[in-house]
Scaffold this active site. Structure first.
Site, PDB file in Angstrom:
ATOM      1  N   LYS A  48       9.272   0.922 -16.485  1.00 18.12           N
ATOM      2  CA  LYS A  48       8.423  -0.265 -16.313  1.00 18.12           C
ATOM      3  C   LYS A  48       8.653  -1.023 -15.002  1.00 18.12           C
ATOM      4  CE  LYS A  48       6.105   0.291 -18.899  1.00 18.12           C
ATOM      5  NZ  LYS A  48       5.397   1.610 -18.858  1.00 18.12           N
ATOM      6  N   GLY A  50       7.248  -0.037 -12.229  1.00 17.79           N
ATOM      7  CA  GLY A  50       6.126   0.271 -11.338  1.00 17.79           C
ATOM      8  C   GLY A  50       6.186   1.721 -10.869  1.00 17.79           C
ATOM      9  N   THR A  52       4.695   4.388 -11.954  1.00 21.86           N
ATOM     10  CA  THR A  52       3.390   5.039 -11.864  1.00 21.86           C
ATOM     11  C   THR A  52       2.727   4.727 -10.518  1.00 21.86           C
ATOM     12  OG1 THR A  52       3.218   4.485 -14.218  1.00 21.86           O
ATOM     13  CG2 THR A  52       1.247   5.382 -13.165  1.00 21.86           C
ATOM     14  N   HIS A 112      14.501   8.582 -14.645  1.00 21.66           N
ATOM     15  CA  HIS A 112      15.051   7.286 -15.053  1.00 21.66           C
ATOM     16  C   HIS A 112      16.580   7.386 -15.216  1.00 21.66           C
ATOM     17  CE1 HIS A 112      11.124   5.590 -15.597  1.00 21.66           C
ATOM     18  NE2 HIS A 112      10.829   6.204 -16.713  1.00 21.66           N
ATOM     19  N   ARG A 265      -1.202  -2.105 -17.630  1.00 22.28           N
ATOM     20  CA  ARG A 265      -1.394  -3.268 -18.503  1.00 22.28           C
ATOM     21  C   ARG A 265      -1.974  -4.395 -17.675  1.00 22.28           C
ATOM     22  NH1 ARG A 265       1.394  -7.696 -20.545  1.00 22.28           N
ATOM     23  NH2 ARG A 265       2.885  -7.410 -18.870  1.00 22.28           N
TER      24      ARG A 265
HETATM   25  P1  A3P Z   1       2.907  -4.563 -16.611  1.00 20.73           P
HETATM   26  O1  A3P Z   1       3.235  -4.090 -17.998  1.00 20.73           O
HETATM   27  O2  A3P Z   1       3.674  -5.778 -16.225  1.00 20.73           O
HETATM   28  O3  A3P Z   1       1.446  -4.736 -16.394  1.00 20.73           O
HETATM   29  P2  A3P Z   1       5.983   2.052 -14.981  1.00 20.73           P
HETATM   30  O4  A3P Z   1       4.959   2.775 -14.188  1.00 20.73           O
HETATM   31  O5  A3P Z   1       7.344   2.096 -14.369  1.00 20.73           O
HETATM   32  O6  A3P Z   1       5.943   2.476 -16.399  1.00 20.73           O
HETATM   33  O7  A3P Z   1       5.609   0.521 -14.915  1.00 20.73           O
HETATM   34  C1  A3P Z   1       4.433   0.047 -15.524  1.00 20.73           C
HETATM   35  C2  A3P Z   1       4.091  -1.308 -14.938  1.00 20.73           C
HETATM   36  O8  A3P Z   1       3.498  -1.121 -13.634  1.00 20.73           O
HETATM   37  C3  A3P Z   1       3.067  -2.017 -15.787  1.00 20.73           C
HETATM   38  O9  A3P Z   1       3.367  -3.405 -15.606  1.00 20.73           O
HETATM   39  C4  A3P Z   1       1.777  -1.601 -15.107  1.00 20.73           C
HETATM   40  O10 A3P Z   1       0.690  -2.437 -15.389  1.00 20.73           O
HETATM   41  C5  A3P Z   1       2.184  -1.675 -13.638  1.00 20.73           C
HETATM   42  N1  A3P Z   1       1.311  -0.872 -12.759  1.00 20.73           N
HETATM   43  C6  A3P Z   1       0.784   0.356 -13.005  1.00 20.73           C
HETATM   44  N2  A3P Z   1       0.027   0.761 -11.972  1.00 20.73           N
HETATM   45  C7  A3P Z   1       0.056  -0.221 -11.053  1.00 20.73           C
HETATM   46  C8  A3P Z   1      -0.559  -0.401  -9.774  1.00 20.73           C
HETATM   47  N3  A3P Z   1      -1.342   0.517  -9.240  1.00 20.73           N
HETATM   48  N4  A3P Z   1      -0.299  -1.549  -9.096  1.00 20.73           N
HETATM   49  C9  A3P Z   1       0.502  -2.494  -9.634  1.00 20.73           C
HETATM   50  N5  A3P Z   1       1.104  -2.397 -10.843  1.00 20.73           N
HETATM   51  C10 A3P Z   1       0.896  -1.270 -11.550  1.00 20.73           C
END
Ligand code: A3P
Length: 301
Positions: A48, A50, A52, A112, A265
């Site tokens: 979580k 960021g 992705t 991770h 999200r």
């Molecule tokens: P939130 O739950 O705060 O919205 P990971 O990819 O490590 O699982 O992290 C997911 C978090 O990154 C989520 O945060 C998601 O919405 C956010 N996220 C995914 N794609 C993104 C993008 N292109 N730009 C900014 N934030 C992004």
């Protein structure tokens, strides 16, 4: 009782839970079989943070010459989830025929796994590694929502209080403590800045262009002046916006049990203000102050 934090155990200083694919067995299997190449590139994160988003940016910038503007419709990021373009080593190892990103060169991977538990082969290879960190409060909120979204529906949802308590103790659905994970990679980024680049989600949000340029340089794919003048940097950033990636993410599944859209999200800094009480916020500030003492690491909340 809720299925999240049963069978919690510690391995090499980190907590793991039985519900996660990341386990001591996974780490040992990777230790035994994984062969890193010096040309590999790894992205390490706490879930979580960021992941992705940064996967998409890294993939787009490293492979930018294969997918020029005219061919953009064929771009893998427009048809598949970034987690397919850059696989997690801890997930790939369980496939019958792990691809380990062999399709692309250089191979791009993510993990991770905490720094001290990485396969020795990665540490010995001298390859480059990027760590993306995010502020603890937004990680907690994002993890809370993610955990409930993908939860086994036979379990009741996790309450925010439970998520907070568990996070504070260092126990997360995948791996924890958050603080030790960050510290491990931060330390090595100071000792070996040529092989480990430490970035934050918050900086990436505020200063996307400069961070992407820095990332490109670190990875050995710097933008030329001509590329900059032609808007290549901007093009990559636009391809990887939350709006764009989440639109693609509406289709399909990255894994059988996780719908693509679970990774998108809000994509904002500071959503924690909608979830944490003052007391919770203060308590996390205190732990962070103590754990990150002397690290020169602060987050613009
Ligand atoms: P939130 O739950 O705060 O919205 P990971 O990819 O490590 O699982 O992290 C997911 C978090 O990154 C989520 O945060 C998601 O919405 C956010 N996220 C995914 N794609 C993104 C993008 N292109 N730009 C900014 N934030 C992004």
């Amino acid at each position: 009782e809720n299925g999240w934090f049963t069978d919690v155990y510690m391995y090499q200083g980190f907590w793991y839970t039985s519900m996660s694919i990341l386990s001591v067995e996974t780490i040992m299997a990777l230790q035994d079989t994984f062969k890193a190449l010096p040309s590999d590139i790894y992205l390490a994160t706490m879930p979580k943070s960021g992941t992705t988003w940064l996967k998409a940016l890294m993939f787009a910038l490293v492979n930018r010459n294969q997918y020029k503007k005219n061919d953009l419709l064929d771009h893998p990021l427009l048809v598949s989830n970034p987690h397919v373009c850059i696989p997690f080593i801890e997930i790939e190892i369980f496939k019958n025929t792990p691809t380990y990103g062999d399709v692309y060169s250089p191979r791009l991977f993510s993990t991770h796994i905490p720094y001290t538990s990485l396969p020795q082969s990665i540490l010995d290879s001298g390859c480059r590694l990027v760590y993306l960190c995010r502020n603890p409060k937004d990680i907690l909120v994002s993890t809370f929502h993610f955990a409930n979204t993908i939860r086994d529906k036979s379990h009741r949802p996790l309450t925010f209080e439970e998520a907070f308590e568990s996070f504070s103790k260092g126990i997360m659905p995948y791996v924890g403590p958050y603080w030790d994970h960050v510290k491990g990679y931060h330390k090595v980024s100071l000792e070996h800045p040529e092989t480990v680049l430490f970035l934050t989600y918050e900086d990436l949000k505020i200063d996307t262009v400069n961070i992407v340029k820095r990332l490109a340089k670190f990875l050995g794919y710097p933008f030329t002046e001509k590329e900059e003048a032609e808007g290549v940097v901007q093009g990559i950033i636009e391809l990887c916006t939350f709006e764009n990636l989440s639109e693609v993410g509406k289709h399909g599944k990255f894994r059988e049990d996780i719908p693509n859209d679970a990774f998108f999200r809000k994509g904002k800094v500071g959503d924690w203000t909608n979830h944490l009480t003052n007391e919770m916020s203060h308590s996390i500030d205190e732990i962070t102050k103590e754990k990150f003492n002397g690290m020169n690491l602060s987050f613009p909340y």
